[in-house]
Design a protein around this motif. Sequence first.
Motif, short mmCIF file in Angstrom:
data_model
loop_
_atom_site.label_atom_id
_atom_site.label_comp_id
_atom_site.label_asym_id
_atom_site.label_seq_id
_atom_site.Cartn_x
_atom_site.Cartn_y
_atom_site.Cartn_z
N PHE A 318 0.83 -1.20 0.00
CA PHE A 318 0.00 0.00 0.00
C PHE A 318 0.87 1.25 0.00
CE2 PHE A 318 -2.06 3.37 2.53
CZ PHE A 318 -3.17 3.61 1.75
N PHE A 319 1.84 1.30 0.91
CA PHE A 319 2.73 2.47 0.97
C PHE A 319 3.54 2.61 -0.32
CE2 PHE A 319 2.07 2.46 5.60
CZ PHE A 319 1.94 3.83 5.83
N ASP A 320 4.00 1.50 -0.86
CA ASP A 320 4.79 1.53 -2.09
C ASP A 320 3.97 2.13 -3.24
OD1 ASP A 320 7.18 0.67 -3.69
OD2 ASP A 320 5.69 -0.56 -4.68
N LYS A 321 2.72 1.71 -3.37
CA LYS A 321 1.88 2.21 -4.45
C LYS A 321 1.49 3.67 -4.22
CE LYS A 321 1.77 -1.60 -6.76
NZ LYS A 321 2.51 -1.67 -8.05
N GLY A 324 4.49 5.94 -4.82
CA GLY A 324 4.81 5.94 -6.24
C GLY A 324 3.86 6.85 -7.01
N THR A 325 2.57 6.78 -6.68
CA THR A 325 1.57 7.64 -7.33
C THR A 325 1.79 9.10 -6.98
OG1 THR A 325 -0.05 5.83 -7.24
CG2 THR A 325 -0.89 8.05 -7.60
N SER A 331 4.79 16.89 -6.13
CA SER A 331 6.17 17.39 -6.14
C SER A 331 7.14 16.53 -5.33
CB SER A 331 6.20 18.83 -5.60
OG SER A 331 5.69 18.87 -4.27
N ILE A 332 6.69 15.39 -4.81
CA ILE A 332 7.59 14.52 -4.04
C ILE A 332 8.65 13.94 -4.97
CG2 ILE A 332 7.75 12.39 -2.68
CD1 ILE A 332 4.98 12.87 -1.68
N PRO A 333 9.94 14.06 -4.64
CA PRO A 333 11.00 13.51 -5.50
C PRO A 333 10.82 12.01 -5.68
CG PRO A 333 11.93 14.97 -3.84
CD PRO A 333 10.49 14.78 -3.48
N PRO A 334 10.93 11.49 -6.89
CA PRO A 334 10.74 10.06 -7.14
C PRO A 334 11.65 9.18 -6.31
CG PRO A 334 10.77 11.25 -9.22
CD PRO A 334 11.15 12.24 -8.14
#
Length: 358
Positions: A318-321, A324-325, A331-334
């Motif tokens: 859940f956190f990973d998805k 990522g979205t 504006s969150i750095p990838p």
Amino acid sequence: MKIIDKYLLKRYLATFFVMLFLFIPIGIVIDVSEKINKILANKVPFPDVALYYLHFTIYFANLLFPIFLFLSVIWFTSKLANNTEIIAILSSGISFTRFLRPYIIGATIISVFALLMGFFIVPKASQGFNDFRYKFLKSNKQTRETANVYREISPGEFIYVSNFNPDSKTAFDFSLKKFKGENLDFIIGASRIKFNEKDTTYTLYNYTKRKVGDLDDKLISEKKKDTVFKFDLEDLTPVIYIAETLTVGELNEFIDKERDRGSSNIDTYLVVLYRKYSLPVSAFILTIIAVAVSSMKRRGGMGMNLAIGIGLAFTFIFFDKIFGTLAEKSSIPPFVAVWLPNFVFGILAVYLLRNAKR
């Protein structure tokens, strides 16, 4: 490697692959039940369907790899704990850290396997998986940017088309502007431009070229003109899932090219790139968490350990998805978005491991 290491490593790898091959058929059955009506309605040839499910198997296994790994470690470690095998191992003088060694070796093997799969095999499967879906199952959904396409194709050189048809390789309201420093050098325009695959040339209709001079401009007009450009219209509007279909080397080159063109989808491509590296690392983190959670004998037995494990595994996914979205849409750095779940669960792994040692 001692007998106990071989025993635990064998159980680790065997349980993981059994879990993998157990859930993949279930995933295929569920997918078939959802898509069978559309497949029959579109009269999809059987070889295409068979190839799709081969790609689906690889894509599905890679997508849920963390869950399969986590549950497999929880499963066989809980069985060891319920059979008091772990107590016997630790009572023989082996420390908990030493007990973890075969698990770390197993996680290393799985990580290398996942890394190589992600670099070279999964991209090809992703292309087949997505191409099938968009060709036969999502025919009304756009797979690429086709309206108001504006790109920098090289330093100081910009291209614009109002509409692009990828099937016919034709674009409308074409213009190409070339700058020298801050000054405009020339403008090429056409009402329509078509790529000729036979000789890799372009045909421009209602062609005009305005050469900007110091005192006056020079204008050239032709009804139809064949010429050569260094760009590919299709490359300027890549499909939305293009990053998933490229090997790591191709993806790095693609990102550099799209960054030079000023693409607005760079964050999406970077998320795919960073996940290729973060996913194998998660194997170590999830292995440590799974051992720490399931190595203790509980009143609820394996059921309680599996419940905890499933909860933690789906929380991780859940956190990973979610992050990522957020990286793709905000504006969150990838890099931060992709690695943050590993960082948070890494801290959790250290905490649980310290408690398990006690």
